[in-house]
Design an enzyme around this catalytic site. Sequence first.
Site, PDB file in Angstrom:
ATOM      1  N   LYS A  14       0.803  -1.240   0.000  1.00  0.00           N
ATOM      2  CA  LYS A  14       0.000   0.000   0.000  1.00  0.00           C
ATOM      3  C   LYS A  14       0.833   1.286   0.000  1.00  0.00           C
ATOM      4  CE  LYS A  14      -3.310  -1.092  -0.661  1.00  0.00           C
ATOM      5  NZ  LYS A  14      -3.557  -1.726  -1.992  1.00  0.00           N
ATOM      6  N   HIS A  59       6.704  -7.354  -2.471  1.00  0.00           N
ATOM      7  CA  HIS A  59       6.595  -6.736  -1.142  1.00  0.00           C
ATOM      8  C   HIS A  59       7.543  -7.430  -0.166  1.00  0.00           C
ATOM      9  CE1 HIS A  59       3.219  -4.401  -2.403  1.00  0.00           C
ATOM     10  NE2 HIS A  59       2.348  -5.384  -2.417  1.00  0.00           N
ATOM     11  N   SER A  99      -4.736   2.580   4.367  1.00  0.00           N
ATOM     12  CA  SER A  99      -4.885   1.947   3.061  1.00  0.00           C
ATOM     13  C   SER A  99      -4.899   0.417   3.193  1.00  0.00           C
ATOM     14  CB  SER A  99      -3.731   2.395   2.150  1.00  0.00           C
ATOM     15  OG  SER A  99      -3.883   1.887   0.856  1.00  0.00           O
TER      16      SER A  99
HETATM   17  P1  A3P Z   1      -5.059   4.623  -0.855  1.00  0.00           P
HETATM   18  O1  A3P Z   1      -5.675   3.332  -0.389  1.00  0.00           O
HETATM   19  O2  A3P Z   1      -4.571   5.469   0.271  1.00  0.00           O
HETATM   20  O3  A3P Z   1      -5.918   5.372  -1.805  1.00  0.00           O
HETATM   21  P2  A3P Z   1      -0.149  -0.302  -3.749  1.00  0.00           P
HETATM   22  O4  A3P Z   1      -0.179  -0.167  -5.222  1.00  0.00           O
HETATM   23  O5  A3P Z   1       1.220  -0.380  -3.179  1.00  0.00           O
HETATM   24  O6  A3P Z   1      -1.059  -1.384  -3.275  1.00  0.00           O
HETATM   25  O7  A3P Z   1      -0.688   1.082  -3.139  1.00  0.00           O
HETATM   26  C1  A3P Z   1      -2.046   1.423  -3.265  1.00  0.00           C
HETATM   27  C2  A3P Z   1      -2.224   2.842  -2.805  1.00  0.00           C
HETATM   28  O8  A3P Z   1      -1.643   3.714  -3.811  1.00  0.00           O
HETATM   29  C3  A3P Z   1      -3.684   3.229  -2.698  1.00  0.00           C
HETATM   30  O9  A3P Z   1      -3.734   4.236  -1.683  1.00  0.00           O
HETATM   31  C4  A3P Z   1      -3.944   3.792  -4.090  1.00  0.00           C
HETATM   32  O10 A3P Z   1      -5.077   4.617  -4.173  1.00  0.00           O
HETATM   33  C5  A3P Z   1      -2.658   4.585  -4.302  1.00  0.00           C
HETATM   34  N1  A3P Z   1      -2.404   4.891  -5.722  1.00  0.00           N
HETATM   35  C6  A3P Z   1      -2.446   4.051  -6.774  1.00  0.00           C
HETATM   36  N2  A3P Z   1      -2.207   4.702  -7.925  1.00  0.00           N
HETATM   37  C7  A3P Z   1      -1.998   5.988  -7.586  1.00  0.00           C
HETATM   38  C8  A3P Z   1      -1.705   7.185  -8.336  1.00  0.00           C
HETATM   39  N3  A3P Z   1      -1.603   7.156  -9.653  1.00  0.00           N
HETATM   40  N4  A3P Z   1      -1.575   8.334  -7.654  1.00  0.00           N
HETATM   41  C9  A3P Z   1      -1.687   8.377  -6.305  1.00  0.00           C
HETATM   42  N5  A3P Z   1      -1.959   7.291  -5.548  1.00  0.00           N
HETATM   43  C10 A3P Z   1      -2.114   6.114  -6.172  1.00  0.00           C
END
Ligand code: A3P
Length: 295
Positions: free
Chosen positions: A49, A110, A140
């Site tokens: 996340k 991860h 998140s």
């Molecule tokens: P939130 O749940 O706070 O919205 P991962 O890809 O490591 O699983 O992380 C997911 C998090 O990154 C989520 O956060 C998601 O919304 C955010 N995220 C994904 N794409 C993004 C982007 N283009 N810009 C900003 N945040 C992004």
Amino acid sequence: MSGKLEWRRRDLVNVRGVPMICAFAQNLEEITEHFQAKDDDIVIATYPKSGTTWMSEIVDLILNDGDVEKSRRGAIFQKVPMLEFRVPGEVPPGSEILESVPSPRVIKTHLPVPLFPKSLWDKNVKIIYVARNPKDVAVSFYHFDMMNQLHPDPGTWEEYIEKFIEGNVGFGSWGAHVRDWWNLRQQKNILYIFYEDMLEDPIREIRKVAKFLGKDFSEEVVNRIGQQTSFKAMKENPLTNYTALSSTIMDQSISPFMRKGICGDWRNHFTVAQSERFDEYYQRETAGTDLTFHF
Ligand code: A3P
């Protein structure tokens, strides 16, 4: 029971001291010991996340010189397979998918430092590490645990905060993860990036990643990559928003994968007491390092 249902909501499994998602734990030792790296592999390593999907799409576009058509060749989890992903009896494991991905392969993981495959260290591959402040990560991750059926049920938010602080969540302690990777960044081929910096100035950070990967783009190309990887664009794009993945794994009616994409959503979830408790946790975890996060 068979397939995905068998792996639903199972307890975490301890692998070399790291609590792991049960479905993924099955062949982790095998991956750590025997995964075969290639010289030109590129790894995107993160604690869950922290912006993994965002960085994955950025790197894919960089490698394709900002060609949006090429970036549409598949879903993000096919273009950038997750090394440790595995749902036995359902889908081929990430490590197997990676065998058929053309080089240079981009590998998502991860895995914390102690479980990182030996062969990737030996080849000294390029690694992009993305870190995010633990309060927003916890929020998140909590929403993700609710919707991701392979993860244990997170319980209440109050309970979840305690589990997070104890490191009793998938992939273990946030603190150990960000610290171990931070401490290695000068010995290894690691570019350490912060999610909050990506939000603050995505173009600057995209340029940084491009340079690390040996690319020097015109303003037009960098801006195109920036537009294509904005939160709005990625939320609307079925190839990046995970809607292509079965809802028996990720139930997006509970919480969307592309949830908010901001810094500071923790303020909508933490009470003052919880925030103070978390501040102490953060101080403890980063003590003795020059690692600082924006909240
Ligand atoms: P939130 O749940 O706070 O919205 P991962 O890809 O490591 O699983 O992380 C997911 C998090 O990154 C989520 O956060 C998601 O919304 C955010 N995220 C994904 N794409 C993004 C982007 N283009 N810009 C900003 N945040 C992004």
